[in-house]
Each structure stands twice: as structure tokens, then as C-alpha cells.
Scaffold this active site. Sequence first.
Site, PDB file in Angstrom:
ATOM      1  N   ASN A  78    -102.186 118.177 -16.590  1.00  0.00           N
ATOM      2  CA  ASN A  78    -103.088 116.956 -16.645  1.00  0.00           C
ATOM      3  C   ASN A  78    -102.420 115.689 -16.234  1.00  0.00           C
ATOM      4  O   ASN A  78    -102.953 114.709 -15.616  1.00  0.00           O
ATOM      5  CB  ASN A  78    -103.806 116.817 -17.836  1.00  0.00           C
ATOM      6  CG  ASN A  78    -104.716 117.890 -17.974  1.00  0.00           C
ATOM      7  OD1 ASN A  78    -105.478 118.505 -17.136  1.00  0.00           O
ATOM      8  ND2 ASN A  78    -105.041 118.313 -19.277  1.00  0.00           N
ATOM      9  N   TYR A 104    -100.263 108.325 -23.347  1.00  0.00           N
ATOM     10  CA  TYR A 104    -100.486 109.656 -23.496  1.00  0.00           C
ATOM     11  C   TYR A 104    -100.597 110.489 -22.005  1.00  0.00           C
ATOM     12  O   TYR A 104    -100.902 109.929 -21.283  1.00  0.00           O
ATOM     13  CB  TYR A 104    -101.705 109.868 -24.443  1.00  0.00           C
ATOM     14  CG  TYR A 104    -101.416 109.503 -25.790  1.00  0.00           C
ATOM     15  CD1 TYR A 104    -100.851 110.383 -26.728  1.00  0.00           C
ATOM     16  CD2 TYR A 104    -101.591 108.230 -26.220  1.00  0.00           C
ATOM     17  CE1 TYR A 104    -100.347 109.933 -28.217  1.00  0.00           C
ATOM     18  CE2 TYR A 104    -101.321 107.787 -27.636  1.00  0.00           C
ATOM     19  CZ  TYR A 104    -100.854 108.719 -28.363  1.00  0.00           C
ATOM     20  OH  TYR A 104    -100.349 108.292 -29.606  1.00  0.00           O
ATOM     21  N   ASN A 155    -102.427 112.537 -20.534  1.00  0.00           N
ATOM     22  CA  ASN A 155    -103.659 112.646 -19.489  1.00  0.00           C
ATOM     23  C   ASN A 155    -103.854 111.536 -18.810  1.00  0.00           C
ATOM     24  O   ASN A 155    -104.531 111.439 -17.785  1.00  0.00           O
ATOM     25  CB  ASN A 155    -104.941 113.079 -20.454  1.00  0.00           C
ATOM     26  CG  ASN A 155    -104.476 114.590 -20.863  1.00  0.00           C
ATOM     27  OD1 ASN A 155    -103.622 115.231 -20.583  1.00  0.00           O
ATOM     28  ND2 ASN A 155    -105.735 115.113 -21.502  1.00  0.00           N
ATOM     29  N   HIS A 181     -94.626 120.185 -24.084  1.00  0.00           N
ATOM     30  CA  HIS A 181     -94.825 119.040 -23.065  1.00  0.00           C
ATOM     31  C   HIS A 181     -94.132 117.884 -22.877  1.00  0.00           C
ATOM     32  O   HIS A 181     -94.399 117.026 -22.030  1.00  0.00           O
ATOM     33  CB  HIS A 181     -96.448 118.668 -23.565  1.00  0.00           C
ATOM     34  CG  HIS A 181     -97.448 118.556 -22.563  1.00  0.00           C
ATOM     35  ND1 HIS A 181     -97.376 119.304 -21.543  1.00  0.00           N
ATOM     36  CD2 HIS A 181     -98.758 118.086 -22.743  1.00  0.00           C
ATOM     37  CE1 HIS A 181     -98.409 119.158 -20.817  1.00  0.00           C
ATOM     38  NE2 HIS A 181     -99.444 118.313 -21.506  1.00  0.00           N
ATOM     39  N   TYR A 224     -95.007 114.269 -31.319  1.00  0.00           N
ATOM     40  CA  TYR A 224     -95.037 114.922 -30.032  1.00  0.00           C
ATOM     41  C   TYR A 224     -93.332 115.279 -29.458  1.00  0.00           C
ATOM     42  O   TYR A 224     -93.199 115.802 -28.540  1.00  0.00           O
ATOM     43  CB  TYR A 224     -95.742 114.263 -28.934  1.00  0.00           C
ATOM     44  CG  TYR A 224     -97.308 114.326 -29.383  1.00  0.00           C
ATOM     45  CD1 TYR A 224     -98.095 115.488 -29.212  1.00  0.00           C
ATOM     46  CD2 TYR A 224     -97.837 113.107 -29.894  1.00  0.00           C
ATOM     47  CE1 TYR A 224     -99.589 115.508 -29.596  1.00  0.00           C
ATOM     48  CE2 TYR A 224     -99.389 112.960 -30.119  1.00  0.00           C
ATOM     49  CZ  TYR A 224     -99.997 114.142 -30.056  1.00  0.00           C
ATOM     50  OH  TYR A 224    -101.349 114.015 -30.404  1.00  0.00           O
TER      51      TYR A 224
END
EC number: 3.1.1.29
Length: 217
Positions: free
Chosen positions: A113, A64, A66, A19, A14
Site C-alpha cells: 500500500n 503512516y 498507506n 513492514h 511499529y
Amino acid sequence: MWLIVGLGNPGDTYARTRHNIGFRVVSELAQRHRLEFTHKRAHARIAEGIIAGQRVALALPQTYMNLSGQAVVGLRQWYKIDPATELLVVYDDVDLPFGVLRLRERGSAGTHNGMRSIITLLGSQVFPRLRIGIDRPPPAWDLADYVLGRFTPEQEAQLPDIMQKAADALETVVREGMAVAMNRINAPPPKPKREQKRSSDAPDSSSDTNTSNASDG
């Protein structure tokens, strides 16, 4: 002190996604001040030090996206900070054009989120945040696929300058406070000066008569 939290997802998979721009900006700030992420607490990697004479803790949650609120709440308790005046969260925003920065002292999570998790677990929307525009996805794209995708090569080429400006904004908050930083960062860019041109029916300047200039447009 200031607790500055960059939002993102851990791991190489990632690292360069849209993000993770929050991670990258906070890492840029750490590198600028030679601060290293040597501590681990409250589900986050931490770099501590002094910026502009102020004690700071830079955090990269490892929960992570969320579940970002778990790390933020744990760090709030560890450092005993007031989120309204000592917490600053850095994250991507699809509702802003690519590269646009916005500082706010409070607000909703929007579609993010990670911010939703933080607001829910803190029980408050009142804490400063720096939003970094990543632009809206094309109409046919799923939002999750878009934010977990990579920037275009053209955007990636612009990111070093954007991250520098975002790190500058964070320094301004620490050094001069939110009010000054918001006035500076959120101000619209200055309009280019309108080029002056000679009116088509103006006399030649080589003559003895007066000349006149007209604004273009």
C-alpha cells in the site's frame, strides 16, 4: 543527488515489524555515514549529507505507510528531483523470500500500500526501488497482521547481515549507478563448486597407472 526513502510506520509500536524494514535499512545507511535525522519537511524526517561523493537526502516518512506518497511527492518538489533517476524507495516485499534483495528501475506496487500511494501521487511507476524479501505469510494469516507483526527470533538474528547488504546495495547505486548495482545485487548467488571424488573403479594413485577423476553427481 539521490533522495533515498525508507518506508515504514512511525512510532515505537511499529519499529521492529516486518513492514518497517525500509526504515531500518535507511537508518542503517545514515548511521554508517554519521548522518542524523535532524530535519523535518514534507511529513518526513530527513538526514542530509554526502555518500560516495554524491549529495543525498535520506527520508523516513511520518505519514503512516498507506499515505507514503504524500511525503514522497512533497520531497520531490522540495529537492526538485527527477524520480526516474534520483529517487530510490526501500521497502518490504512479501513476494520475495526472506532476506532476498531486488533492485528495479520501475514496476507496479504489487500488494504494497505504501508503494501504491507513491505511484498514485507521482503518477508514474518509473522510479528505482530496492525490495527486501520478508516471505509470504502462512496460509491462515491475514496479510495486514503478518506485515505488522515482528520477525521470528531466527529471522531477527539474521537481520543485521541483511541490513548491511541492503545498505551496501544503496551505496552501490549512489556510487556506480543503477545498471551496475542491479547486475551485482540481482545476480543469482554463485553455485557451490561440485566436490570432485575419485571414481570407485579408478586405480590407486600409488600405482604406476594413470588415475582419473569424475564429477560428483
